[in-house]
Design a protein around this motif. Structure first.
Motif, mmCIF file in Angstrom:
data_model
loop_
_atom_site.group_PDB
_atom_site.id
_atom_site.type_symbol
_atom_site.label_atom_id
_atom_site.label_comp_id
_atom_site.label_asym_id
_atom_site.label_seq_id
_atom_site.Cartn_x
_atom_site.Cartn_y
_atom_site.Cartn_z
ATOM 1 N N LYS A 53 0.825 -1.199 0.000
ATOM 2 C CA LYS A 53 0.000 0.000 0.000
ATOM 3 C C LYS A 53 0.863 1.255 0.000
ATOM 4 N N ASP A 54 1.946 1.223 0.801
ATOM 5 C CA ASP A 54 2.816 2.406 0.899
ATOM 6 C C ASP A 54 3.486 2.724 -0.428
ATOM 7 N N VAL A 55 4.009 1.704 -1.106
ATOM 8 C CA VAL A 55 4.698 1.977 -2.372
ATOM 9 C C VAL A 55 3.697 2.389 -3.453
ATOM 10 N N SER A 56 2.459 1.898 -3.361
ATOM 11 C CA SER A 56 1.432 2.312 -4.318
ATOM 12 C C SER A 56 1.096 3.791 -4.128
ATOM 13 N N GLU A 57 0.999 4.228 -2.867
ATOM 14 C CA GLU A 57 0.746 5.638 -2.582
ATOM 15 C C GLU A 57 1.867 6.516 -3.113
ATOM 16 N N ALA A 58 3.105 6.086 -2.825
ATOM 17 C CA ALA A 58 4.259 6.875 -3.265
ATOM 18 C C ALA A 58 4.317 6.971 -4.778
ATOM 19 N N ASN A 59 4.065 5.867 -5.458
ATOM 20 C CA ASN A 59 4.120 5.875 -6.924
ATOM 21 C C ASN A 59 3.004 6.715 -7.526
ATOM 22 N N ASP A 60 1.842 6.732 -6.873
ATOM 23 C CA ASP A 60 0.715 7.511 -7.375
ATOM 24 C C ASP A 60 1.066 8.992 -7.481
ATOM 25 N N VAL A 61 1.929 9.474 -6.584
ATOM 26 C CA VAL A 61 2.337 10.883 -6.608
ATOM 27 C C VAL A 61 3.560 11.088 -7.484
#
Length: 392
Positions: A53-61
């Motif tokens: 979830k954390d890496v998905s959030e970071a990549n989204d930005v």
């Protein structure tokens, strides 16, 4: 994704890249981390799921140019504590003070949709005039984009396939339906700002400062009895499995956009998009070159020298016959039309067949004598003589 993450989380550190990393570095880092921590690869591992979830959030930005620019600017302005609001501790939430999430939410909608110019336009008046917010309701917010990965067989990539995909996104809390209030209660209009979410105060000098309301933290509504599930935020993580159609002819590493299949919006806002990165497994005998399939077909020395009609397999049906002319050299490529990849216009590429002359590993006495007689009959001489002639 909560907008306060733009201030409180270091997305570069989450992906393990530098702040000046190029887009391809960010993309490569995300793919590796997402693949290693995907829930399908780590069943029953909550730590890996959270990491995913954390890496998905970071990549989204960081994978979107505009979002990354706004994130970097916001971190530069507020992350170091250089700008403080009354009743707050630097960039975080102070006792009774507005949070960074509330500031961005009331400065123009979702952080991904509003620029920093809108933020400062809401804080400072122009030409000494105070700029106030008159809206009494929060506007619609677009849902976040979500990115995931799937791996498909080579044959499925050529013909197209529908695959199940687990998607983790931000959605309205099921318990409070996005209100942030405990079931059976509703938020009330903030009496201090009368629902505007903003307060105006004199800051000295020639202008006044408009800042998020301290009592409602910029939301315009007061939740007296917060939802115990989302703790009053109105948002929660949602995990669901959906069927994703992979179109025929997709290539390895291709990024497919599914509009409106991402995170759910708020207050009537549109849903975000789903981006699917497709990985294609290698085939045992077939390869791919643009819209053409490739195949290496072994032929005997006799077939290459005398000519023959051979059969070769195809990916989408039975074998086809291929004419090998007399005297075909090793490595020559033949084209079988219409047996390749489906193109965007509906047409099909070709099958490129490269012949490979097979040299016998052992010969019996009769075969050896026959080849010796062949060599004497042909009298071809030394085929390497021209190599030495060019060195002088």
């Amino acid at each position: 994704m909560s907008t306060k993450d733009w201030i409180e989380k270091d997305f570069y550190k989450v992906l393990g890249v530098s702040k000046d990393a190029k887009p391809e570095e960010i993309k490569k880092a995300y793919r590796k981390l997402a693949r290693d921590n995907h829930p399908d690869q780590n069943p029953g591992n909550p730590a890996a799921e959270q990491r995913f979830k954390d890496v998905s959030e970071a990549n989204d930005v960081l994978s979107h140019t505009e979002k990354r620019k706004e994130y970097d600017e916001a971190r530069r302005l507020f992350g170091g504590g250089g700008f403080r609001f009354p009743g707050s501790n630097g960039g975080g939430r102070g006792q009774g003070g507005p949070s960074m999430e509330d500031l961005f939410r009331n400065a123009g909608g979702a952080a991904g949709d509003a620029g920093l110019g809108d933020l400062f336009g809401g804080l400072f008046g122009q030409n000494g005039q105070t700029r106030t917010r008159t809206s009494t309701t929060r506007g619609p917010r677009r849902g976040s984009d979500v990115e995931g990965e799937v791996t498909v067989d080579f044959t499925d990539s050529i013909q197209g396939v529908t695959v199940p995909m687990q998607m983790v996104s931000d959605a309205a809390c099921d318990a409070c339906h996005g209100t942030g209030a405990k079931a059976g209660t509703v938020p009330k209009v903030c009496p201090t700002c009368e629902g505007s979410g903003m307060q105006t105060s004199a800051a000295g000098g020639v202008f006044a400062v408009t800042e998020p309301c301290r009592d409602c933290r910029g939301r315009g509504m007061v939740v007296e009895d917060p939802c115990p599930i989302c703790h009053g935020s109105g948002r929660a993580r949602s995990t669901r499995t959906m069927q994703v159609r992979i179109p025929a002819g997709v290539t390895d590493g291709q990024r497919i956009r599914l509009k409106g299949k991402g995170g759910a919006g708020e207050n009537g806002g549109a849903a975000g998009d789903l981006y699917v990165v497709v990985h294609v497994s290698q085939h045992a005998i077939f390869g791919r070159k643009a819209d053409n399939l490739t195949l290496t077909a072994p032929v005997t020395f006799n077939e290459a020298a005398l000519g023959a009609e051979i059969e070769v397999p195809t990916l989408d049906g039975g074998p086809v016959k291929l004419r090998v002319p007399q005297g075909t050299p090793n490595g020559r490529t033949f084209r079988v039309r219409g047996k390749g990849v489906t193109k965007r216009d509906g047409g099909k590429g070709d099958l490129l067949v490269t012949v490979e002359v097979v040299v016998p590993q052992s010969l019996n006495e009769q075969a050896r004598e026959a080849l010796t007689s062949y060599g004497e009959a042909v009298g071809a001489g030394n085929p390497r003589a021209r190599l030495f002639a060019r060195t002088t």
